[in-house]
Design a protein around this motif. Structure first.
Motif, PDB file in Angstrom:
ATOM      1  N   ALA A 144       0.938  -1.141   0.125  1.00  0.00           N
ATOM      2  CA  ALA A 144       0.018   0.017  -0.055  1.00  0.00           C
ATOM      3  C   ALA A 144       0.942   1.241   0.027  1.00  0.00           C
ATOM      4  O   ALA A 144       0.600   2.067  -0.621  1.00  0.00           O
ATOM      5  CB  ALA A 144      -1.033  -0.016   1.185  1.00  0.00           C
ATOM      6  N   PHE A 145       1.838   1.045   0.871  1.00  0.00           N
ATOM      7  CA  PHE A 145       2.936   2.503   0.784  1.00  0.00           C
ATOM      8  C   PHE A 145       3.651   2.489  -0.479  1.00  0.00           C
ATOM      9  O   PHE A 145       3.444   3.570  -1.060  1.00  0.00           O
ATOM     10  CB  PHE A 145       3.961   2.126   1.816  1.00  0.00           C
ATOM     11  N   LYS A 146       3.746   1.541  -1.127  1.00  0.00           N
ATOM     12  CA  LYS A 146       4.555   1.797  -2.624  1.00  0.00           C
ATOM     13  C   LYS A 146       3.469   2.213  -3.704  1.00  0.00           C
ATOM     14  O   LYS A 146       3.784   2.721  -4.537  1.00  0.00           O
ATOM     15  CB  LYS A 146       4.977   0.097  -2.950  1.00  0.00           C
ATOM     16  N   ASN A 147       2.221   1.878  -3.559  1.00  0.00           N
ATOM     17  CA  ASN A 147       1.174   2.288  -4.426  1.00  0.00           C
ATOM     18  C   ASN A 147       0.770   3.690  -4.205  1.00  0.00           C
ATOM     19  O   ASN A 147       0.392   4.382  -5.286  1.00  0.00           O
ATOM     20  CB  ASN A 147      -0.038   1.673  -4.142  1.00  0.00           C
ATOM     21  N   ILE A 148       1.346   4.627  -3.027  1.00  0.00           N
ATOM     22  CA  ILE A 148       0.834   5.775  -2.920  1.00  0.00           C
ATOM     23  C   ILE A 148       1.859   6.701  -4.156  1.00  0.00           C
ATOM     24  O   ILE A 148       1.316   7.708  -4.560  1.00  0.00           O
ATOM     25  CB  ILE A 148       1.351   6.301  -1.768  1.00  0.00           C
ATOM     26  N   ASN A 149       2.902   6.273  -4.551  1.00  0.00           N
ATOM     27  CA  ASN A 149       3.621   7.063  -5.310  1.00  0.00           C
ATOM     28  C   ASN A 149       4.080   6.370  -6.566  1.00  0.00           C
ATOM     29  O   ASN A 149       5.224   6.436  -7.201  1.00  0.00           O
ATOM     30  CB  ASN A 149       5.107   7.640  -4.476  1.00  0.00           C
ATOM     31  N   SER A 150       3.172   5.332  -6.908  1.00  0.00           N
ATOM     32  CA  SER A 150       3.558   4.241  -7.998  1.00  0.00           C
ATOM     33  C   SER A 150       3.849   5.023  -9.448  1.00  0.00           C
ATOM     34  O   SER A 150       4.610   4.483  -9.925  1.00  0.00           O
ATOM     35  CB  SER A 150       2.505   3.199  -8.109  1.00  0.00           C
ATOM     36  N   GLY A 151       3.106   5.821  -9.625  1.00  0.00           N
ATOM     37  CA  GLY A 151       3.243   6.630 -10.919  1.00  0.00           C
ATOM     38  C   GLY A 151       4.178   7.545 -11.171  1.00  0.00           C
ATOM     39  O   GLY A 151       4.453   8.324 -12.183  1.00  0.00           O
ATOM     40  N   ALA A 152       5.051   7.916 -10.018  1.00  0.00           N
ATOM     41  CA  ALA A 152       6.306   9.051  -9.956  1.00  0.00           C
ATOM     42  C   ALA A 152       7.380   8.441 -10.727  1.00  0.00           C
ATOM     43  O   ALA A 152       7.488   7.298 -10.893  1.00  0.00           O
ATOM     44  CB  ALA A 152       6.146   9.483  -8.514  1.00  0.00           C
ATOM     45  N   SER A 153       8.275   9.428 -10.792  1.00  0.00           N
ATOM     46  CA  SER A 153       9.693   8.951 -11.406  1.00  0.00           C
ATOM     47  C   SER A 153      10.583   8.268 -10.120  1.00  0.00           C
ATOM     48  O   SER A 153      10.012   8.465  -8.973  1.00  0.00           O
ATOM     49  CB  SER A 153      10.526  10.229 -11.303  1.00  0.00           C
TER      50      SER A 153
END
Length: 320
Positions: A144-153
């Motif tokens: 869930a933590f990884k998904n927060i910023n999944s679309g970022a560089s």
């Protein structure tokens, strides 16, 4: 030389001047500390309101997602029945819990700044606070933590992970070696990174062509589109069975859905703007010890006022 020095310090005019100068310094320091304490406490309040509203934003969109799924179920039950494995929530429990843990981390950071400045005897944080810091650092281990910023560089992802780790370390390793001003300066980049990530997490709605949307705002926008479509379908299927009053009420609901869609998106955008302003306010917090800091005080006041307005909207949706 000694005789002259003795006469020098016995000079009543000089002694009076020195005492007066010392008094001014002591008065200035004495005034600065209470003012700084008051400003940092106000910042803590403003941050708490902003992060609470952000939590409410995610919970509200998730609740609307559930309501939309229920509407789909009602309209399509005769043809499709009910599948108990249907996903009824936009965010899984861990998704909400992870974000809430982040928000609590920011809230506790601000509260600890207030505690440090108000309690000069505090040498380190208590065991419960240190345990919270460790739990914050462990967030990186869940999906869930990884998904927060999944679309970022990758650079932004790394900065976000590091930022959360730094905040966790603050709770674990704090020793009274630095003042609040120095702590705030050290935390500038981590707080900026976390705020920027949360702003991105809220995202933006799709354009008129249905492209470019992502994050919470896009999900909210889509849900209202589906809700509108399903309500029209509901009216079409039952219009011959409605009495005039029920039919009128059902039709009147259509523009209300559209209006709520726009209000919801504007409120989510306002929540983003509050997070941006929170970042700016934290940058200004190093000036809390200055004799005057109108920019900081204005930002805090705006955060609190705007936060209260945003909170009212989320509460109104929760009552529906």
């Amino acid at each position: 030389m000694r005789k002259k020095r003795g006469l020098f310090f016995k000079n009543p005019v000089f002694v009076s001047g020195m005492l007066g100068f010392a008094g001014i310094i002591l008065f200035s320091v004495g005034c600065a500390a209470p003012n700084a304490q008051k400003r940092i406490a106000a910042f803590s309040t403003a941050l708490s309101i902003a992060t609470t509203n952000t939590t409410d934003a995610f919970e509200t969109v998730d609740q609307k997602f559930y309501c939309t799924k229920v509407a789909l179920l009602v309209n399509n039950y005769d043809e499709k029945g009910f599948n108990p494995n249907t996903e009824m929530h936009f965010l899984a429990g861990q998704d909400l819990e992870t974000r809430e843990q982040l928000f609590k981390g920011l809230q506790r950071y601000a509260q600890k700044l207030a505690d440090i400045i108000s309690d000069t005897r505090m040498k380190e944080f208590d065991a419960e606070t240190k345990a919270f810091g460790k739990s914050l650092q462990k967030l990186r281990e869940n999906d869930a933590f990884k998904n927060i910023n999944s679309g970022a560089s990758q650079a932004n992802i790394n900065a976000f992970v590091t930022a959360v780790d730094v905040v966790g370390c603050f709770f674990i390793d704090y020793k009274r070696e630095k003042g609040v001003r120095e702590i705030v300066a050290d935390m500038k980049q981590p707080i900026e990174s976390i705020c920027n990530t949360l702003v991105s997490d809220i995202g933006q709605p799709m354009d008129k062509a249905g492209a470019g949307g992502f994050g919470l705002r896009n999900q909210s926008w889509i849900q209202y589109e589906v809700m509108l479509k399903e309500h029209i379908s509901y009216i079409d299927h039952h219009k011959d069975k409605f009495d005039p009053v029920t039919k009128a009420e059902a039709i009147a609901r259509l523009p209300a859905i559209v209006e709520e869609q726009y209000k919801a998106d504007l409120t989510l955008k306002a929540t983003q703007d509050a997070l941006k302003k929170l970042r700016m306010t934290h940058d200004e917090l190093v000036k809390a010890f200055d004799k005057t800091c109108p920019t900081l005080e204005n930002l805090i006041a705006e955060l609190i006022d705007e936060g209260k307005r945003i909170g009212k909207f989320y509460k109104s949706l929760a009552k529906e």
